[in-house]
Design an enzyme around this catalytic site. Structure first.
Site, PDB file in Angstrom:
ATOM      1  N   GLY A  37      -6.892  18.847  -0.231  1.00  0.00           N
ATOM      2  CA  GLY A  37      -6.570  17.360   0.139  1.00  0.00           C
ATOM      3  C   GLY A  37      -7.599  16.993   1.079  1.00  0.00           C
ATOM      4  O   GLY A  37      -7.762  15.756   1.052  1.00  0.00           O
ATOM      5  N   CYS A  72      -8.796  13.253   3.723  1.00  0.00           N
ATOM      6  CA  CYS A  72      -7.798  12.219   3.418  1.00  0.00           C
ATOM      7  C   CYS A  72      -6.284  12.813   3.449  1.00  0.00           C
ATOM      8  O   CYS A  72      -5.643  11.766   3.933  1.00  0.00           O
ATOM      9  CB  CYS A  72      -8.047  11.886   1.723  1.00  0.00           C
ATOM     10  SG  CYS A  72      -7.195  10.641   1.260  1.00  0.00           S
ATOM     11  N   GLY A 101     -13.850  -0.241  14.484  1.00  0.00           N
ATOM     12  CA  GLY A 101     -13.776  -0.325  13.112  1.00  0.00           C
ATOM     13  C   GLY A 101     -12.544   0.188  12.614  1.00  0.00           C
ATOM     14  O   GLY A 101     -11.505  -0.023  13.206  1.00  0.00           O
ATOM     15  N   TYR A 102     -12.511   0.495  11.211  1.00  0.00           N
ATOM     16  CA  TYR A 102     -11.194   0.525  10.513  1.00  0.00           C
ATOM     17  C   TYR A 102     -10.394   1.489  11.231  1.00  0.00           C
ATOM     18  O   TYR A 102      -9.176   1.482  11.182  1.00  0.00           O
ATOM     19  CB  TYR A 102     -11.109   0.445   9.074  1.00  0.00           C
ATOM     20  CG  TYR A 102     -11.289   1.873   8.296  1.00  0.00           C
ATOM     21  CD1 TYR A 102     -10.445   2.448   7.848  1.00  0.00           C
ATOM     22  CD2 TYR A 102     -12.757   2.195   7.976  1.00  0.00           C
ATOM     23  CE1 TYR A 102     -10.452   3.792   7.292  1.00  0.00           C
ATOM     24  CE2 TYR A 102     -13.043   3.641   7.587  1.00  0.00           C
ATOM     25  CZ  TYR A 102     -11.680   4.277   7.181  1.00  0.00           C
ATOM     26  OH  TYR A 102     -11.928   5.305   6.609  1.00  0.00           O
ATOM     27  N   GLU A 143     -15.444  -2.528  21.879  1.00  0.00           N
ATOM     28  CA  GLU A 143     -16.103  -2.656  20.519  1.00  0.00           C
ATOM     29  C   GLU A 143     -17.565  -3.130  20.854  1.00  0.00           C
ATOM     30  O   GLU A 143     -17.763  -4.214  21.662  1.00  0.00           O
ATOM     31  CB  GLU A 143     -15.467  -3.588  19.623  1.00  0.00           C
ATOM     32  CG  GLU A 143     -16.132  -3.941  18.460  1.00  0.00           C
ATOM     33  CD  GLU A 143     -17.035  -2.917  17.543  1.00  0.00           C
ATOM     34  OE1 GLU A 143     -16.181  -2.030  17.166  1.00  0.00           O
ATOM     35  OE2 GLU A 143     -18.096  -3.121  17.238  1.00  0.00           O
ATOM     36  N   ARG A 164     -18.462   8.592  11.063  1.00  0.00           N
ATOM     37  CA  ARG A 164     -18.367   9.923  10.524  1.00  0.00           C
ATOM     38  C   ARG A 164     -19.663  10.677  10.126  1.00  0.00           C
ATOM     39  O   ARG A 164     -20.543   9.967   9.850  1.00  0.00           O
ATOM     40  CB  ARG A 164     -17.266  10.258   9.413  1.00  0.00           C
ATOM     41  CG  ARG A 164     -16.041   9.565   9.963  1.00  0.00           C
ATOM     42  CD  ARG A 164     -14.834   9.532   8.965  1.00  0.00           C
ATOM     43  NE  ARG A 164     -14.460  11.063   8.447  1.00  0.00           N
ATOM     44  CZ  ARG A 164     -14.011  11.906   9.196  1.00  0.00           C
ATOM     45  NH1 ARG A 164     -13.184  11.515  10.266  1.00  0.00           N
ATOM     46  NH2 ARG A 164     -13.787  12.967   8.776  1.00  0.00           N
ATOM     47  N   HIS A 177       7.267 -14.913 -10.528  1.00  0.00           N
ATOM     48  CA  HIS A 177       7.651 -16.045  -9.346  1.00  0.00           C
ATOM     49  C   HIS A 177       8.929 -15.270  -9.068  1.00  0.00           C
ATOM     50  O   HIS A 177       9.857 -14.899  -9.854  1.00  0.00           O
ATOM     51  CB  HIS A 177       7.722 -17.297  -9.883  1.00  0.00           C
ATOM     52  CG  HIS A 177       8.409 -18.260  -8.784  1.00  0.00           C
ATOM     53  ND1 HIS A 177       7.321 -18.562  -7.519  1.00  0.00           N
ATOM     54  CD2 HIS A 177       9.479 -18.802  -8.444  1.00  0.00           C
ATOM     55  CE1 HIS A 177       8.066 -19.370  -6.884  1.00  0.00           C
ATOM     56  NE2 HIS A 177       9.380 -19.439  -7.346  1.00  0.00           N
TER      57      HIS A 177
HETATM   58  C1  LIG Z   1      -7.936   8.623  10.358  1.00  0.00           C
HETATM   59  C2  LIG Z   1      -8.570   8.135   9.004  1.00  0.00           C
HETATM   60  C3  LIG Z   1      -8.247   7.335   8.059  1.00  0.00           C
HETATM   61  C4  LIG Z   1      -8.791   7.205   6.811  1.00  0.00           C
HETATM   62  N1  LIG Z   1      -8.331   6.226   6.103  1.00  0.00           N
HETATM   63  C5  LIG Z   1      -8.643   5.910   4.977  1.00  0.00           C
HETATM   64  C6  LIG Z   1      -7.956   5.043   4.069  1.00  0.00           C
HETATM   65  O1  LIG Z   1      -7.204   4.598   4.240  1.00  0.00           O
HETATM   66  N2  LIG Z   1      -8.593   4.757   2.805  1.00  0.00           N
HETATM   67  C7  LIG Z   1      -9.712   5.480   2.521  1.00  0.00           C
HETATM   68  O2  LIG Z   1     -10.302   5.161   1.135  1.00  0.00           O
HETATM   69  N3  LIG Z   1     -10.346   6.251   3.083  1.00  0.00           N
HETATM   70  C8  LIG Z   1      -9.857   6.442   4.304  1.00  0.00           C
HETATM   71  N4  LIG Z   1     -10.392   7.619   4.994  1.00  0.00           N
HETATM   72  C9  LIG Z   1     -11.686   8.217   4.709  1.00  0.00           C
HETATM   73  C10 LIG Z   1     -11.477   9.362   3.587  1.00  0.00           C
HETATM   74  O3  LIG Z   1     -10.543  10.278   4.453  1.00  0.00           O
HETATM   75  C11 LIG Z   1     -12.737  10.099   3.478  1.00  0.00           C
HETATM   76  O4  LIG Z   1     -13.576   9.063   2.895  1.00  0.00           O
HETATM   77  C12 LIG Z   1     -12.472  11.233   2.185  1.00  0.00           C
HETATM   78  O5  LIG Z   1     -11.562  12.235   2.898  1.00  0.00           O
HETATM   79  C13 LIG Z   1     -13.779  11.655   1.854  1.00  0.00           C
HETATM   80  O6  LIG Z   1     -13.533  12.376   0.823  1.00  0.00           O
HETATM   81  P1  LIG Z   1     -14.392  13.693   0.455  1.00  0.00           P
HETATM   82  O7  LIG Z   1     -13.700  14.550  -0.707  1.00  0.00           O
HETATM   83  O8  LIG Z   1     -15.777  13.385   0.315  1.00  0.00           O
HETATM   84  O9  LIG Z   1     -14.230  14.791   1.633  1.00  0.00           O
HETATM   85  P2  LIG Z   1     -13.216  15.373   2.732  1.00  0.00           P
HETATM   86  O10 LIG Z   1     -11.791  14.644   2.585  1.00  0.00           O
HETATM   87  O11 LIG Z   1     -13.975  15.271   3.959  1.00  0.00           O
HETATM   88  O12 LIG Z   1     -13.015  16.729   2.194  1.00  0.00           O
HETATM   89  C14 LIG Z   1     -14.156  17.656   2.228  1.00  0.00           C
HETATM   90  C15 LIG Z   1     -13.438  19.154   2.435  1.00  0.00           C
HETATM   91  O13 LIG Z   1     -14.398  20.179   2.383  1.00  0.00           O
HETATM   92  C16 LIG Z   1     -14.189  21.350   3.026  1.00  0.00           C
HETATM   93  N5  LIG Z   1     -15.555  21.915   3.591  1.00  0.00           N
HETATM   94  C17 LIG Z   1     -16.625  21.555   4.249  1.00  0.00           C
HETATM   95  N6  LIG Z   1     -17.484  22.353   3.967  1.00  0.00           N
HETATM   96  C18 LIG Z   1     -17.031  23.566   3.739  1.00  0.00           C
HETATM   97  C19 LIG Z   1     -17.781  24.822   3.152  1.00  0.00           C
HETATM   98  N7  LIG Z   1     -18.920  25.130   3.655  1.00  0.00           N
HETATM   99  N8  LIG Z   1     -16.946  25.791   2.381  1.00  0.00           N
HETATM  100  C20 LIG Z   1     -15.608  25.087   1.809  1.00  0.00           C
HETATM  101  N9  LIG Z   1     -15.161  24.143   2.083  1.00  0.00           N
HETATM  102  C21 LIG Z   1     -15.855  23.042   3.174  1.00  0.00           C
HETATM  103  C22 LIG Z   1     -13.501  20.816   4.159  1.00  0.00           C
HETATM  104  O14 LIG Z   1     -12.657  21.685   4.732  1.00  0.00           O
HETATM  105  C23 LIG Z   1     -12.465  19.528   3.582  1.00  0.00           C
HETATM  106  O15 LIG Z   1     -11.412  19.698   3.162  1.00  0.00           O
HETATM  107  C24 LIG Z   1      -9.946   7.957   6.279  1.00  0.00           C
HETATM  108  C25 LIG Z   1     -10.467   8.597   7.222  1.00  0.00           C
HETATM  109  C26 LIG Z   1      -9.891   8.901   8.693  1.00  0.00           C
HETATM  110  C27 LIG Z   1     -10.478   9.912   9.475  1.00  0.00           C
END
Ligand SMILES: Cc1cc2nc3c(=O)[nH]c(=O)nc-3n(C[C@H](O)[C@H](O)[C@H](O)COP(=O)(O)OP(=O)(O)OC[C@H]3O[C@@H](n4cnc5c(N)ncnc54)[C@H](O)[C@@H]3O)c2cc1C
Length: 470
Positions: free
Chosen positions: A44, A47, A185-186, A206, A274, A447
């Site tokens: 997961g 996210c 930011g958000y 900010e 990030r 509506h």
């Molecule tokens: C507080 C917060 C709220 C957010 N709210 C929203 C929202 O409302 N809507 C939205 O669209 N986005 C939101 N985001 C952003 C969103 O979480 C990210 O954009 C999204 O998770 C990115 O997905 P991803 O698949 O690129 O990577 P990630 O979700 O970051 O997953 C990457 C995975 O890779 C694994 N990994 C890393 N390196 C290695 C390795 N060498 N070997 C094995 N595994 C590894 C990590 O353990 C992790 O589980 C939010 C983020 C935060 C911090």
């Protein structure tokens, strides 16, 4: 590193099981590929475990608390409304658990092999995955890297003790009495407002001239106004300089227009962006994968890197760091690997912020459309002109549609108000399908629903609104 041991063969290796990686893995499996997904942490990704989902669960709880306290307009009063924050956290954790177990079932159902451990490239066709118990080596035909991002840590504000990243801010055992948020930011705005609704005295520092600087000013003004209602102090055009903490509180020194100031609170939350997880042990340098100056992976319109059998998606590639963008790119990459002609088209990526009121945006803003040379017409229909919004006692905000004056094609939309996060979907579809203002205006909307505001905004831009005067 063990060498000479046998390699296991797979078609597609997916590194990272966030919304980019796990969606890519499912699509690849649907297309007949033998898939291994590796994650060093929980399925997961950020996210589901430390981002979108837990933050929205806590925000929902904060709304619930606020509504329970403020039902007077409906004739509903309640005394002694209390928050048991340990239960609130239990609720949030249960939501996360439901969602992540859902991903586990999806992996199983799609016959995707899951390895809980870290991944490291040996070459552009081989990787070692390892945890405390084992370290098998896999030979892959294709790989999708989806290692996501982590909070940026600023030198003067190292995480630890009373200085929190968003991850720790989601895990606090008690509602803090006070909190400073650096970065409006958000993520900072959502978490700051959530705690403020629970009673925390929040100060947002900010650097720009507004919170949520990526959104139009007439939207962020409404968010700032509402934030002030629960006592949030927003300090704009400010530069946070240093922090000193002890076991009870943290003091931040900052300056505004050269004037030195300071503020003290129980916690400091730093949300200034990030950083992509493209450094570290993964070994991208070993295989010669090209990164840009910000550490993002350079990819083409299918997510392919400079190494033809290796793809990258999500927060580690350029563009908005959002979960739905990561998932979208994951599907395209998996299809490209299967030989489909799928390519990314970023024209319609909604951006949504779960502040109160919510903000959302899709396609072009008025300014962006003009800068691109379009002859633009636009207009905003107020929530106050909508029966459903008024009956919910939540009629602040508007839907704005930006259209091409020459052919009425919808170019973009921005929404601030209740359910802005859901309402934006119709306008995304409109842009994606090449719909005109007439298409939206002629679609009968039920509506009384908030969706009618979208229809009425289209009518307004066409020049014949019903529920507001021209
Ligand atoms: C507080 C917060 C709220 C957010 N709210 C929203 C929202 O409302 N809507 C939205 O669209 N986005 C939101 N985001 C952003 C969103 O979480 C990210 O954009 C999204 O998770 C990115 O997905 P991803 O698949 O690129 O990577 P990630 O979700 O970051 O997953 C990457 C995975 O890779 C694994 N990994 C890393 N390196 C290695 C390795 N060498 N070997 C094995 N595994 C590894 C990590 O353990 C992790 O589980 C939010 C983020 C935060 C911090």
């Amino acid at each position: 590193m063990v060498v000479g041991d046998a390699s296991l063969d797979i078609d597609t290796l997916v590194i990272g099981a966030g919304p980019g990686g796990y969606v890519a893995a499912i699509r690849a499996a649907q297309l007949g590929q033998k898939v291994l997904i590796v994650d060093k942490s929980e399925l997961g990704g950020v996210c589901l475990n430390r981002g979108c989902i837990p933050s929205k669960a806590l925000i929902a709880a904060a709304h619930q608390y606020e509504s329970a306290q403020h039902g007077e307009a409906f004739g509903v009063t309640a005394e002694n409304v209390k928050v048991d924050f340990a239960k609130t956290q239990e609720f949030k954790n249960s939501v996360v658990k439901k969602m992540t177990s859902g991903v586990t079932s999806l992996m199983k159902g799609n016959k995707i092999e899951v390895f809980n451990g870290e991944c490291m490239f040996i070459s552009d066709t081989e990787a070692r995955v390892f945890n405390d118990h084992e370290s098998p080596r896999y030979r892959f035909k294709h790989c999708i890297i989806a290692t996501g991002s982590r909070p940026i840590e600023l030198k003067p504000f190292p995480f630890g003790g009373r200085i929190l990243s968003s991850t720790e801010a989601l895990e606090l055992p008690e509602i803090p009495k006070s909190m400073i948020v650096i970065g409006g930011g958000y993520i900072g705005a959502e978490l700051g407002q959530m705690y403020s609704k629970f009673g925390t005295k929040v100060t947002i520092i900010e650097g720009m001239d507004t919170v949520l600087p990526g959104f139009d000013k007439d939207m962020t003004r409404l968010v700032a106004k509402n934030m002030a209602k629960t006592g949030i102090e927003i300090v704009t055009n400010a530069k946070a300089e240093s922090a000193v903490q002890n076991d009870k509180e943290v003091t931040v020194k900052y300056s505004v227009g050269g004037e030195a100031k300071e503020v003290t609170a129980e916690y400091l939350l730093v949300t200034v962006g990030r950083r992509p997880n493209t450094d570290g042990e993964l070994g991208l340098d070993l295989i010669g994968l090209e990164l840009d100056e910000r550490g993002l992976v350079k990819v083409d319109h299918q997510g392919r890197t400079n190494i033809p059998n290796i793809f990258a998606i999500g927060d580690i590639v350029p563009g908005l760091a959002l979960a739905h963008k990561a998932s979208y790119e994951g599907k395209i990459a998996a299809e490209a690997i299967a030989g489909h002609k799928s390519v990314v088209d970023y024209k319609v990526i909604p951006a949504v912020v779960f502040t109160d009121p919510e903000c959302s945006s899709v396609g072009l803003t008025e300014k962006e459309a003009k800068d691109k040379g379009y002859k633009v017409k636009s207009g905003k229909f107020p929530f106050a002109g909508n029966g459903r919004a008024v009956s919910l006692n939540n009629a602040e905000g508007f839907v704005r549609i930006v259209a091409n004056e020459e052919n009425n094609l919808v170019l973009g939309a921005q929404i601030v108000g209740i359910e802005a996060s859901n309402l934006i979907a119709e306008l995304g579809l409109a842009i994606e399908m090449g719909a005109t203002l007439e298409d939206i205006a002629l679609t009968i909307h039920a509506h009384p629903t908030l969706g009618e505001i979208v229809m009425e905004a289209a009518e307004l831009v066409e020049g014949h609104p019903i529920h507001v005067l021209k």
